[in-house]
Design a protein around this motif. Sequence first.
Motif, PDB file in Angstrom:
ATOM      1  N   SER A 131       0.823  -1.215   0.000  1.00  0.00           N
ATOM      2  CA  SER A 131       0.000   0.000   0.000  1.00  0.00           C
ATOM      3  C   SER A 131       0.854   1.260   0.000  1.00  0.00           C
ATOM      4  O   SER A 131       0.555   2.219  -0.722  1.00  0.00           O
ATOM      5  N   TYR A 135       0.736   4.022  -3.126  1.00  0.00           N
ATOM      6  CA  TYR A 135       0.314   5.409  -2.978  1.00  0.00           C
ATOM      7  C   TYR A 135       1.481   6.384  -3.120  1.00  0.00           C
ATOM      8  O   TYR A 135       1.274   7.550  -3.458  1.00  0.00           O
ATOM      9  N   GLN A 141      -3.719  10.176  -5.941  1.00  0.00           N
ATOM     10  CA  GLN A 141      -4.774   9.569  -5.146  1.00  0.00           C
ATOM     11  C   GLN A 141      -4.609   9.952  -3.676  1.00  0.00           C
ATOM     12  O   GLN A 141      -3.535   9.827  -3.108  1.00  0.00           O
ATOM     13  N   SER A 143      -4.443   9.585   0.102  1.00  0.00           N
ATOM     14  CA  SER A 143      -4.061   8.427   0.904  1.00  0.00           C
ATOM     15  C   SER A 143      -3.358   8.896   2.171  1.00  0.00           C
ATOM     16  O   SER A 143      -3.111  10.094   2.368  1.00  0.00           O
ATOM     17  N   ASP A 189      -8.927   0.630   0.247  1.00  0.00           N
ATOM     18  CA  ASP A 189      -7.620   1.295   0.339  1.00  0.00           C
ATOM     19  C   ASP A 189      -6.476   0.300   0.181  1.00  0.00           C
ATOM     20  O   ASP A 189      -5.384   0.670  -0.254  1.00  0.00           O
ATOM     21  N   TYR A 286      -8.337  10.939   4.556  1.00  0.00           N
ATOM     22  CA  TYR A 286      -7.503  10.328   3.509  1.00  0.00           C
ATOM     23  C   TYR A 286      -7.871   8.861   3.315  1.00  0.00           C
ATOM     24  O   TYR A 286      -7.121   7.963   3.705  1.00  0.00           O
ATOM     25  N   LYS A 288     -10.462   5.799   0.893  1.00  0.00           N
ATOM     26  CA  LYS A 288     -11.467   5.430  -0.100  1.00  0.00           C
ATOM     27  C   LYS A 288     -12.630   4.702   0.568  1.00  0.00           C
ATOM     28  O   LYS A 288     -13.716   4.612   0.017  1.00  0.00           O
TER      29      LYS A 288
END
Length: 377
Positions: A131, A135, A141, A143, A189, A286, A288
Motif C-alpha cells: 500500500s 500510494y 490519489q 491516501s 484502500d 484520507y 477510499k
Amino acid sequence: MKILLVGEYSRLHNSLKEGLLTLGHKVYLNGLNDGFKNYPIDFEIKRKWNSGLLRKLKILINKVSGFDISSYLTYLQVKNNLSKFSGFDIVQLINENSFLCQPKHEKKIINLLKNNNKKIFLLSCGDDYSSVKYYFENRNQSSILTPFLEEKVNKKEYSPVLKYLEKDYKNLHDFLFKKIEGVIASDLDYHFPLLNNPKYIGLVPNPINSDKIEFIKNSINNKIIIFLGININTYTKKGIDYFEKALEIIKVKYSQKIEIIITKNIPYADYINHYNNCHILLDQVYAKDQGYNALEAMAKGKVVFTGAGYDFMKHYNLKERVAIHAKDDVEYLVNELSFLIENPNEIIRIQKNARLFIEKEHNYIITASNYLKFWGN
C-alpha cells in the motif's frame, strides 16, 4: 478448524473470531495488542523496554549496535510460548509487521509460525509495503501518504509509514510472501494496491458484530452533537487538522445549534461511550473506504465523515449515501457539516442507511464464512 488470529489493533480480529466461533470453529487471538485501545487478546505478547529509562537505554543500544532489544524479547516470548502459536489449521497475521519487530526477528517468528502450523495467511488492513509503495507512486490519489507528499510532515515524523519502503522491510515483505498462502484486503484502500499481486486472494469487508451494537436513535430535539476522537499517533495520517479547522468555523457559525465533543487517546471502551450520544462523527479524510471505528459508528447510526467517495459507491453499488465522503478541504467539510445542521432530516436518513449498509455488507458471520472460503481455496 483450529484457527489462530495474530495481532489486533482495530477490533477486526475480535469480530472475526466471534463470527468463526458462531460457525463452530476453535479460534484464538494471540499476539500484540494496540497500546491504549486495550482490545481483548487470548494470549498477549508484551512489548518490553518500551517506556521510561529502559526505552532510552534501548534507543542508545540500538544506535550503537543496531540491535533492538524489544524485538529480541518479543521473539523470545513467542519462542518460549510456542504452544500458544502452534498446531493450527489456519494462522492469519494482522500485518506484515504483526509483532513490531526488526525484520530479522520478525522473520524468525514467521519461520516458527510456518514450521508449526498448516497454512499462513496475511491481512492487509494497515500500512504495509504494497500500500505504501502504491500510494507513493500514485500521488494523485488521496491516501495516508498525502500529508508527507505535500510536505506537511518531515520524513522522521512519518517514519512508521515510510519504513516499509526501506530495504530491510522490503526484504521482510518478500520473505513473508514466500511463506504465506495468500493475502486478503479488508477494504478498498488496500484492495487497489494488491490487484496485480499473484498472492492476492481478494477483498473481504471488515466484520462487524451488529448483534452486539445497538442502533441508537438520538432524536434531534435540541442540539446536534458532533464528535471527534483523536488518536495522537494517527493525527496527521487521518487529517484531523482539517476537522479541527472546520469545527472552529462551525462552532462560530452554529453556536446555538451544536455541541462539540473532542477526546484524545482514550481506551476503546471509553471512546465508544463518549460518542454514543452524538449525531455526527468525524473519522478521517484520507481514505477510499471506512476503517473499523467508522464502521462501528455507522452500525450505531452515526453520520460518519470518512472514505465514502466514487470508488466506494461504485464497489457496493450504492444509490444513496451511507456516510459522508471526507476530503482534505476545510471549506468542503464546513459546507457538508452546514448542510446537515440545517437539514436534520438528512441526518436521520443517513443514520438509517448506515445501519442497513453495515447489516448487509459487514455482517460478521457472513464475513467469517467468506474468510473460510478464501482460506479453503
